[in-house]
Motif scaffolding. Structure first.
Motif, PDB file in Angstrom:
ATOM      1  N   VAL A 165       0.812  -1.192  -0.049  1.00  0.00           N
ATOM      2  CA  VAL A 165      -0.121   0.127   0.068  1.00  0.00           C
ATOM      3  C   VAL A 165       0.926   1.222  -0.154  1.00  0.00           C
ATOM      4  N   ASP A 166       0.739   1.960  -0.831  1.00  0.00           N
ATOM      5  CA  ASP A 166       1.579   3.320  -0.960  1.00  0.00           C
ATOM      6  C   ASP A 166       1.096   4.417  -0.408  1.00  0.00           C
ATOM      7  N   HIS A 172      -3.852  13.634  -3.546  1.00  0.00           N
ATOM      8  CA  HIS A 172      -4.083  12.503  -4.260  1.00  0.00           C
ATOM      9  C   HIS A 172      -5.408  11.956  -3.398  1.00  0.00           C
ATOM     10  N   GLN A 173      -6.224  11.128  -4.605  1.00  0.00           N
ATOM     11  CA  GLN A 173      -7.250  10.433  -4.169  1.00  0.00           C
ATOM     12  C   GLN A 173      -7.354   8.995  -4.928  1.00  0.00           C
ATOM     13  N   PRO A 174      -7.074   7.831  -4.345  1.00  0.00           N
ATOM     14  CA  PRO A 174      -6.753   7.689  -2.919  1.00  0.00           C
ATOM     15  C   PRO A 174      -5.590   8.130  -2.295  1.00  0.00           C
ATOM     16  N   ARG A 175      -5.555   8.411  -1.066  1.00  0.00           N
ATOM     17  CA  ARG A 175      -4.048   8.927  -0.635  1.00  0.00           C
ATOM     18  C   ARG A 175      -3.396   7.654  -0.471  1.00  0.00           C
ATOM     19  N   TYR A 176      -3.924   6.582  -0.140  1.00  0.00           N
ATOM     20  CA  TYR A 176      -3.098   5.336   0.303  1.00  0.00           C
ATOM     21  C   TYR A 176      -3.779   3.992  -0.711  1.00  0.00           C
ATOM     22  N   PRO A 177      -3.338   4.050  -2.038  1.00  0.00           N
ATOM     23  CA  PRO A 177      -3.645   3.035  -2.988  1.00  0.00           C
ATOM     24  C   PRO A 177      -2.779   1.810  -2.684  1.00  0.00           C
ATOM     25  N   THR A 234      11.127   6.215  -0.208  1.00  0.00           N
ATOM     26  CA  THR A 234      10.539   7.729  -0.218  1.00  0.00           C
ATOM     27  C   THR A 234      11.078   8.169  -1.721  1.00  0.00           C
ATOM     28  N   LEU A 235      10.224   8.585  -2.705  1.00  0.00           N
ATOM     29  CA  LEU A 235      10.533   9.256  -3.860  1.00  0.00           C
ATOM     30  C   LEU A 235      10.514  10.527  -4.089  1.00  0.00           C
ATOM     31  N   GLY A 236       9.711  11.046  -3.075  1.00  0.00           N
ATOM     32  CA  GLY A 236       9.663  12.594  -3.187  1.00  0.00           C
ATOM     33  C   GLY A 236       8.562  12.820  -2.039  1.00  0.00           C
ATOM     34  N   PRO A 237       8.377  14.207  -1.664  1.00  0.00           N
ATOM     35  CA  PRO A 237       7.769  14.586  -0.517  1.00  0.00           C
ATOM     36  C   PRO A 237       6.471  14.136  -0.524  1.00  0.00           C
ATOM     37  N   GLU A 238       5.934  13.776  -1.513  1.00  0.00           N
ATOM     38  CA  GLU A 238       4.526  13.300  -1.510  1.00  0.00           C
ATOM     39  C   GLU A 238       4.306  12.094  -2.335  1.00  0.00           C
ATOM     40  N   GLU A 239       5.309  10.944  -2.032  1.00  0.00           N
ATOM     41  CA  GLU A 239       5.177   9.815  -2.740  1.00  0.00           C
ATOM     42  C   GLU A 239       6.212   8.790  -2.052  1.00  0.00           C
ATOM     43  N   ILE A 240       5.487   7.871  -1.517  1.00  0.00           N
ATOM     44  CA  ILE A 240       6.194   6.633  -0.667  1.00  0.00           C
ATOM     45  C   ILE A 240       5.488   5.526  -1.342  1.00  0.00           C
ATOM     46  N   ARG A 241       6.557   4.648  -1.980  1.00  0.00           N
ATOM     47  CA  ARG A 241       5.934   3.360  -2.511  1.00  0.00           C
ATOM     48  C   ARG A 241       6.676   2.132  -1.702  1.00  0.00           C
ATOM     49  N   ALA A 242       5.704   1.241  -1.715  1.00  0.00           N
ATOM     50  CA  ALA A 242       5.932   0.059  -1.148  1.00  0.00           C
ATOM     51  C   ALA A 242       6.814  -0.973  -2.230  1.00  0.00           C
ATOM     52  N   TYR A 243       7.495  -1.897  -1.622  1.00  0.00           N
ATOM     53  CA  TYR A 243       7.974  -2.774  -2.391  1.00  0.00           C
ATOM     54  C   TYR A 243       8.015  -4.142  -1.487  1.00  0.00           C
ATOM     55  N   HIS A 244       8.370  -5.426  -2.211  1.00  0.00           N
ATOM     56  CA  HIS A 244       8.630  -6.625  -1.643  1.00  0.00           C
ATOM     57  C   HIS A 244      10.144  -7.029  -1.733  1.00  0.00           C
ATOM     58  N   SER A 245      10.593  -7.017  -2.750  1.00  0.00           N
ATOM     59  CA  SER A 245      11.794  -7.440  -3.226  1.00  0.00           C
ATOM     60  C   SER A 245      13.213  -6.277  -3.284  1.00  0.00           C
ATOM     61  N   GLN A 248      12.625  -4.805  -6.698  1.00  0.00           N
ATOM     62  CA  GLN A 248      11.717  -3.928  -6.850  1.00  0.00           C
ATOM     63  C   GLN A 248      12.094  -2.377  -6.378  1.00  0.00           C
ATOM     64  N   ARG A 249      12.848  -2.559  -5.142  1.00  0.00           N
ATOM     65  CA  ARG A 249      13.298  -1.130  -4.702  1.00  0.00           C
ATOM     66  C   ARG A 249      14.182  -0.692  -5.455  1.00  0.00           C
ATOM     67  N   GLN A 250      15.120  -1.253  -6.099  1.00  0.00           N
ATOM     68  CA  GLN A 250      16.203  -0.657  -7.073  1.00  0.00           C
ATOM     69  C   GLN A 250      15.391  -0.221  -8.125  1.00  0.00           C
ATOM     70  N   ALA A 251      14.407  -0.927  -8.496  1.00  0.00           N
ATOM     71  CA  ALA A 251      13.631  -0.376  -9.857  1.00  0.00           C
ATOM     72  C   ALA A 251      12.783   0.794  -9.583  1.00  0.00           C
ATOM     73  N   LEU A 252      12.488   1.118  -8.220  1.00  0.00           N
ATOM     74  CA  LEU A 252      11.962   2.314  -8.072  1.00  0.00           C
ATOM     75  C   LEU A 252      12.636   3.513  -7.666  1.00  0.00           C
ATOM     76  N   LEU A 253      13.818   3.322  -7.277  1.00  0.00           N
ATOM     77  CA  LEU A 253      14.845   4.096  -7.208  1.00  0.00           C
ATOM     78  C   LEU A 253      15.507   4.670  -8.539  1.00  0.00           C
ATOM     79  N   GLY A 254      15.119   3.711  -9.688  1.00  0.00           N
ATOM     80  CA  GLY A 254      15.653   4.031 -10.918  1.00  0.00           C
ATOM     81  C   GLY A 254      17.117   3.379 -11.117  1.00  0.00           C
ATOM     82  N   ARG A 255      17.282   2.264 -10.324  1.00  0.00           N
ATOM     83  CA  ARG A 255      18.440   1.602 -10.586  1.00  0.00           C
ATOM     84  C   ARG A 255      18.477  -0.010 -10.732  1.00  0.00           C
TER      85      ARG A 255
END
Length: 257
Positions: A165-166, A172-177, A234-245, A248-255
């Protein structure tokens, strides 16, 4: 017929001889029914420390140990954990204990009961502890819905499903998608992919989660726990993304790995 009932029929077919032998043993003692449970403890099964004999003459006797004359392999380890069970002596059949239930006694622990006395004991034990996490309280409150979802996934061979859950900004709506991915765990291993439609359909349920983050749903028990491997980035002041592996984390960080 739900998935647990089907699993019990498979146990009965596979262990019919042992169950008939157990029925003869109990019948000779005047027992009409045996009630017992297999608890859920830290993502695994553990025999509950009780067994209840219901006698033909109306007596109900609760034991504090498993009857030695009955096979643990059949009654305790062949069935699914996190359930209370009833063994009907007359038919040598196993069913869910409709009078029993579970009490969450501590984080990631669900204990079974048959009698009101044991239920009250477990509730007192829970009250003496450090209390549950908010996530435990969520699992208790929505256990029926979570088990229905778990049953629908279990028939697909899924044992656990990891999801996220992000957290987005207040605009944003929903804030916690719910995140658009999930990782399903079957006996043969894990598979990452898009969010399952069953999880997407339960969006209203995830709205009740106490926080954003990475989670794991055990399809047998219906219990939701924090993901042991996942987390958030945390990808920005209004964006926190969940990951499992980690991938996934490296992909979210652009790596990408």
């Amino acid at each position: 017929m739900n998935d647990i009932d089907r699993a019990l029929l498979e146990v009965q077919a596979r262990h019919a001889g042992a169950l008939r032998a157990a029925a003869r043993t109990l019948q000779a003692q005047g027992v009409r029914r045996l009630h017992y449970g297999v608890d859920y403890v830290n993502d695994d099964g553990e025999p509950a420390d009780y067994a209840v004999y219901e006698y033909e003459d109306g007596r109900v006797v609760e034991l504090e140990h498993w009857p030695e004359e009955l096979s643990e392999d059949v009654f305790l380890w062949a069935v699914r954990y996190c359930q209370p069970y009833t063994f009907e002596v007359a038919t040598a059949s196993l069913t869910l204990d409709r009078q029993g239930g579970q009490v969450a006694t501590e984080e990631n622990v669900l204990r079974n009961y048959h009698t009101d006395a044991r239920r009250q004991f477990l509730e007192e034990e829970a009250g003496d502890g450090d209390g549950f996490s908010l996530l435990d309280e969520f699992s208790v409150s929505y256990l029926t819905e979570l088990r229905e979802l778990g049953s629908a996934l279990s028939v697909q061979g899924i044992r656990k499903v990891h999801f996220g859950v992000d957290c987005l900004g207040p605009a944003h709506q929903p804030r916690y998608p719910i995140a658009g991915w999930c990782v399903v765990q079957r006996d043969e291993g894990e598979t990452a992919g898009a969010l399952l439609p069953e999880l997407q359909a339960a969006a209203d349920l995830w709205d009740e989660l106490p926080d954003y983050g990475a989670f794991t749903l055990d399809t047998d028990s219906g219990w939701v726990t924090p993901s042991d491997e996942g987390g958030t980035v945390t990808l920005g002041p209004e964006e926190i993304r969940a990951y499992h592996s980690e991938a996934q984390r490296q992909a979210l960080l652009g790596r990408p790995t």
